[in-house]
Design an enzyme around this catalytic site. Structure first.
Site, PDB file in Angstrom:
ATOM      1  N   GLY A 149       0.720  -1.176  -0.113  1.00  0.00           N
ATOM      2  CA  GLY A 149      -0.016  -0.172  -0.074  1.00  0.00           C
ATOM      3  C   GLY A 149       0.706   1.272  -0.010  1.00  0.00           C
ATOM      4  O   GLY A 149       0.404   2.548  -0.228  1.00  0.00           O
ATOM      5  N   HIS A 150       2.028   1.066   0.370  1.00  0.00           N
ATOM      6  CA  HIS A 150       3.081   2.388   0.441  1.00  0.00           C
ATOM      7  C   HIS A 150       4.349   2.092  -0.111  1.00  0.00           C
ATOM      8  O   HIS A 150       5.371   1.908   0.402  1.00  0.00           O
ATOM      9  CB  HIS A 150       3.336   2.576   2.169  1.00  0.00           C
ATOM     10  N   PHE A 151       4.088   2.500  -1.752  1.00  0.00           N
ATOM     11  CA  PHE A 151       3.127   2.715  -2.560  1.00  0.00           C
ATOM     12  C   PHE A 151       3.209   1.458  -3.790  1.00  0.00           C
ATOM     13  O   PHE A 151       4.186   1.098  -3.851  1.00  0.00           O
ATOM     14  CB  PHE A 151       3.466   4.073  -3.087  1.00  0.00           C
TER      15      PHE A 151
END
Lengths: 93, 157
Positions: free
Chosen positions: B37-39
């Site tokens: 999610g990051h990223f």
């Protein structure tokens, strides 16, 4: 040379963004100025550095919690300044 | 580094109680759900975790100075600066030193490097209190053993 109170008031004003002219020797750091324990850590850090002392915050807190002292004894600014002067004098003794 | 468990420090490289400094290493994993999610397409170590790594490094230093009699807890972060990206698989070297020892609190400064490149830095304030639960003390002892904390720095002489 500025007084202990002047130095403390300046530290509080700069650390906590409190208008300098609202800070008086009669001000209670917690009840009147709204300084919380975290902000007081910052103030203690600045005082320790400025005066070359170690404010005994844990001892004071314990005394207040045990009912052996009142918050006024340590957190009304004129009393805080007196405690600081005592610590500075003890350091130089 | 067990990133999902917030165990960010792998090993202590140097602990100097006299100079009040510590150097540790932390290997950023190649893969983690955090990087999904990051990223997406551009995985980088979150700044909050780099800050936490600096806090844990400072915490080990404080534990050593206090002979494991009190536990430091992060209270304040100042001047946190993320100066460059940290990618999966990079080896972090983290230096921390004591700036001030107050009554019930301490202030440290810390920085994270990858090789010679400074990646981030911060000034950190900790409150410290007697261990609030015996299980935490047991856990910290086990972690200290795992990361190579010098045994002589864990007990009073």
């Amino acid at each position: 040379m500025s007084s202990t109170f002047d130095q403390i008031a300046t530290i509080i004003a700069e650390t906590c963004d409190i208008p300098r002219d609202t800070i008086t020797p009669e001000s209670h750091a917690i009840d009147d100025l709204g300084i919380d324990s975290l902000d007081f850590l910052d103030i203690a850090f600045a005082i320790d550095k400025a005066f070359g002392i170690k404010l005994p915050l844990e001892k004071w807190t314990q005394e207040v919690n045990d009912g052996k002292a009142t918050t006024e004894q340590y957190f009304v600014l004129k009393n805080l300044c007196a405690r600081i002067d005592e610590l500075v004098a003890a350091k130089g003794a | 580094m067990q990133i999902e468990y917030f165990q960010l420090i792998d090993r202590i490289i140097d602990l100097n109680i006299g100079e009040k400094t510590i150097t540790v290493e932390a290997q950023v994993p190649e893969k983690s759900t955090i990087f999904e999610g990051h990223f997406p397409g551009y995985p980088i170590m979150p700044g909050v975790l780099l800050t936490e790594a600096m806090a844990q490094s400072s915490g080990w230093l404080l534990l050593g100075l206090m002979k494991f009699e009190r536990m430091p807890f992060l209270a304040m972060i100042k001047e946190a600066k993320m100066r460059g990206f940290v990618s999966p698989g990079q080896l972090l070297t983290i230096d921390a030193k004591i700036e001030h020892e107050g009554s019930g609190f301490a202030v440290t400064s810390a920085k994270v490097r990858v090789g010679n490149e400074l990646k981030c830095s911060a000034d950190l304030t900790f409150r410290h209190i007697p261990f609030p639960h015996p299980d935490l003390r047991v856990h910290m002892d086990a972690m200290a053993h795992k990361i190579g904390f010098p045994q002589q720095a864990m007990t009073h002489e």
